[in-house]
Design a protein around this motif. Structure first.
Motif, PDB file in Angstrom:
ATOM      1  N   ALA A 133       0.795  -1.305  -0.157  1.00  0.00           N
ATOM      2  CA  ALA A 133       0.063  -0.070  -0.038  1.00  0.00           C
ATOM      3  C   ALA A 133       0.938   1.338  -0.109  1.00  0.00           C
ATOM      4  O   ALA A 133       0.659   2.219  -0.691  1.00  0.00           O
ATOM      5  CB  ALA A 133      -1.046  -0.040   1.295  1.00  0.00           C
ATOM      6  N   TYR A 134       2.034   1.144   0.655  1.00  0.00           N
ATOM      7  CA  TYR A 134       2.986   2.403   0.924  1.00  0.00           C
ATOM      8  C   TYR A 134       3.628   2.618  -0.793  1.00  0.00           C
ATOM      9  O   TYR A 134       3.491   3.839  -1.375  1.00  0.00           O
ATOM     10  CB  TYR A 134       3.750   1.881   1.908  1.00  0.00           C
ATOM     11  N   GLN A 135       3.919   1.481  -1.392  1.00  0.00           N
ATOM     12  CA  GLN A 135       4.343   1.606  -2.524  1.00  0.00           C
ATOM     13  C   GLN A 135       3.483   1.903  -3.672  1.00  0.00           C
ATOM     14  O   GLN A 135       3.836   3.023  -4.436  1.00  0.00           O
ATOM     15  CB  GLN A 135       4.768   0.147  -3.055  1.00  0.00           C
ATOM     16  N   TYR A 136       2.253   1.563  -3.671  1.00  0.00           N
ATOM     17  CA  TYR A 136       1.195   2.178  -4.426  1.00  0.00           C
ATOM     18  C   TYR A 136       0.992   3.554  -4.159  1.00  0.00           C
ATOM     19  O   TYR A 136       1.050   4.493  -5.132  1.00  0.00           O
ATOM     20  CB  TYR A 136      -0.042   1.374  -3.934  1.00  0.00           C
ATOM     21  N   ASN A 148      -2.290  -2.606 -11.395  1.00  0.00           N
ATOM     22  CA  ASN A 148      -2.333  -3.611 -10.430  1.00  0.00           C
ATOM     23  C   ASN A 148      -1.104  -3.683  -9.392  1.00  0.00           C
ATOM     24  O   ASN A 148      -0.091  -3.433  -9.634  1.00  0.00           O
ATOM     25  CB  ASN A 148      -2.572  -4.947 -11.083  1.00  0.00           C
ATOM     26  N   VAL A 149      -1.669  -4.177  -8.343  1.00  0.00           N
ATOM     27  CA  VAL A 149      -0.513  -4.502  -7.397  1.00  0.00           C
ATOM     28  C   VAL A 149      -0.771  -6.093  -6.960  1.00  0.00           C
ATOM     29  O   VAL A 149      -1.737  -6.490  -6.490  1.00  0.00           O
ATOM     30  CB  VAL A 149      -0.765  -3.590  -5.975  1.00  0.00           C
ATOM     31  N   PHE A 150       0.475  -6.460  -7.000  1.00  0.00           N
ATOM     32  CA  PHE A 150       0.210  -7.978  -6.676  1.00  0.00           C
ATOM     33  C   PHE A 150       1.320  -8.251  -5.518  1.00  0.00           C
ATOM     34  O   PHE A 150       2.589  -7.545  -5.361  1.00  0.00           O
ATOM     35  CB  PHE A 150       0.905  -8.857  -7.725  1.00  0.00           C
ATOM     36  N   LEU A 151       1.045  -9.189  -4.557  1.00  0.00           N
ATOM     37  CA  LEU A 151       2.212  -9.853  -3.646  1.00  0.00           C
ATOM     38  C   LEU A 151       2.282 -11.345  -4.324  1.00  0.00           C
ATOM     39  O   LEU A 151       1.302 -11.893  -4.227  1.00  0.00           O
ATOM     40  CB  LEU A 151       1.484  -9.883  -2.378  1.00  0.00           C
ATOM     41  N   THR A 176      -4.596  -5.114  -5.287  1.00  0.00           N
ATOM     42  CA  THR A 176      -5.182  -3.798  -6.051  1.00  0.00           C
ATOM     43  C   THR A 176      -6.072  -2.950  -5.067  1.00  0.00           C
ATOM     44  O   THR A 176      -5.852  -1.790  -4.660  1.00  0.00           O
ATOM     45  CB  THR A 176      -5.413  -3.941  -7.155  1.00  0.00           C
ATOM     46  N   GLU A 177      -7.057  -3.676  -4.862  1.00  0.00           N
ATOM     47  CA  GLU A 177      -8.034  -3.014  -4.256  1.00  0.00           C
ATOM     48  C   GLU A 177      -7.958  -2.643  -2.676  1.00  0.00           C
ATOM     49  O   GLU A 177      -8.416  -1.607  -2.514  1.00  0.00           O
ATOM     50  CB  GLU A 177      -9.641  -3.871  -4.248  1.00  0.00           C
TER      51      GLU A 177
END
Length: 487
Positions: A133-136, A148-151, A176-177
């Motif tokens: 979330a910080y990176q986003y 999108n954001v993935f782990l 992502t959400e």
């Protein structure tokens, strides 16, 4: 008021405990050294492999003449790669308003980019969500079109067969959400962390579970102050939460427990009272006799040493699977005669077939076997049986005839104050034989516990022949003591 610089690591530290950052910046000398070398090494190895997940990639990581990361150059390289034809950028660096992050993998997604954070764990943890979330948030401030954001984490169900299959080894979790929903929370966290850390006077912050979760804090001992020995943190059969609740209520010593009488379990109070009142050893002779009557001679006392790998090296191996590389076996006869057998695998090879065959040679079927905390040994035997069908009947027979020598101690059929509330063999043995130097793990050379044995063997193939010979002797001595302890 100046703004403190934050990286994703420092942000996560601040989320865990803002005072951790204050102490890092103002009193770094009071930190304890925490050995995370093995964890960092595993994370680095997994991160390097994961860079290949999407195919060809470029690496934005840059270093100065002293070997330190050159962040300014990394940022320039990142811009160059993003404006070029790169589809995957490792260690993509961004900075804005004193907020810095390096994205593990920045993956091009049509007219935008996907953030991929890589972890060597096997699931998504709450702190991982704070991390991405910080990176986003930072990339959005930098006007990057984040799609999108993935782990990305390890799939512990993957079984290697042939070449590594990265698509099966790794799992991509879409966060992502959650990152979008946390955007305002991240902004507020940053403001609070900065406000907290811009104070000159040392802030007051209660200790609690956050001192150990999600990561062990190097300042925990400092924040707890001078503790009596033993303290509430030495209590067994008590949760971490309960220990901190006692501490924050002013109950720090065992004496405080007897004086203030908090509600605690029977086993915990037994530990306290035995220590303070010098009570005689507690011995339930009937229960011990019942346990001993389940044994028949000869008794085969067995102990395994294992290692784990995040990235499986061999066919039939899962991530973090317990890989047995050594065992010690003491055969105890009714007349007191002892026979010792041992095995250690060739370093740098898959140890399982050799150790399974050796076990079947040295332990007949239908004999009485013992282990200390037998679920571990039974799990190893079951894994070996699943792999080697021709040896399965014999291996499972060994497991079926296993008896747990931990049982009389874990059930407190026998208890003495010197066990310090524990039923670990590392506490029970010195409690029963305090003056026997040959039964003291501290007197061993090189290897003193299972973690050391695992770490040393995992990297043994990289040593010189002379070092290998010396270390193998040390491993034999350590494992032999575990089964001699059962005798």
């Amino acid at each position: 008021m100046s703004k403190i610089r934050l990286s994703k690591t420092k942000y996560c530290n601040g989320v865990q405990c803002p005072k951790m950052l204050w102490l890092q910046n103002n009193k770094p000398e009071v930190a304890e050294e925490i050995d995370n070398e093995g964890v960092f090494a595993t994370g680095h190895k997994v991160g390097i492999l994961a860079q290949n997940y999407f195919g060809d990639y470029v690496n934005a990581e840059q270093f100065d003449a002293e070997g330190k990361q050159n962040i300014s150059l990394m940022i320039e390289k990142t811009k160059e790669f993003m404006n070029g034809n790169a589809n995957n950028i490792a260690e993509a660096a961004f900075v804005i308003d004193g907020l810095y992050c390096a994205v593990d993998i920045l993956h091009r997604n049509m007219d935008g980019w996907d953030i991929v954070e890589v972890k060597s764990s096997t699931s998504v943890k709450n702190i991982n969500k704070d991390d991405v979330a910080y990176q986003y948030y930072v990339l959005r401030l930098c006007n990057v079109n984040v799609k999108n954001v993935f782990l990305m984490h390890i799939n512990n169900k993957y079984v290697r067969q042939g070449e590594l299959d990265l698509k099966q080894l790794f799992v991509l979790e879409d966060l992502t959400e959650e990152c979008k929903n946390k955007e305002l929370q991240v902004k507020n966290n940053i403001e609070l962390i900065r406000q907290y850390n811009n104070t000159t006077d040392e802030p007051v912050h209660c200790v609690g579970q956050h001192c150990e979760t999600p990561y062990q804090c190097a300042f925990r001992k400092y924040c707890c102050g001078d503790l009596p020995n033993p303290s509430v943190f030495d209590l067994r059969a008590t949760t971490t939460k309960e220990k901190y609740e006692l501490f924050n209520c002013g109950i720090k010593s065992f004496e405080d427990i007897l004086t203030k009488k908090p509600k605690l379990g029977t086993k915990t109070m037994q530990q306290v009272e035995c220590f303070l009142k010098c009570q005689p050893d507690f011995i339930d002779k009937n229960a011990i006799k019942k346990f001993l009557n389940t044994l028949t001679y000869p008794i085969y006392h067995l102990d395994f040493e294992t290692f784990q790998e995040a990235i499986p090296s061999y066919d039939g191996q899962r991530p973090y699977m317990q890989m047995p590389f050594q065992y010690s076996l003491h055969i105890e006869y009714e007349d007191g005669k002892l026979e010792h057998k041992e095995f250690i695998a060739k370093e740098g090879t898959d140890p399982r077939r050799a150790i399974a065959e050796s076990l079947c040679r040295n332990i007949p079927m239908n004999v009485c076997c013992s282990a200390y905390n037998m679920n571990f040994e039974k799990g190893v035997l079951c894994d070996l049986a699943n792999i080697f069908s021709d040896l399965a009947e014999h291996l499972l027979n060994i497991s079926a005839n296993m008896h747990d020598f931990m049982e009389p101690f874990s059930k407190r059929n026998y208890y003495t104050a010197d066990m310090q509330g524990s039923y670990s063999i590392k506490y029970v043995l010195p409690a029963l034989y305090p003056d026997d130097t040959e039964l003291n793990y501290d007197n061993l050379e090189g290897v003193h516990n299972g973690a050391e044995a695992s770490s040393i063997f995992a990297n043994l193939a990289d040593r010189t022949p002379e070092e290998i010979e010396k270390i193998r002797k040390e491993l034999f001595k350590y494992c032999e003591l575990d089964t001699l302890a059962m005798v």
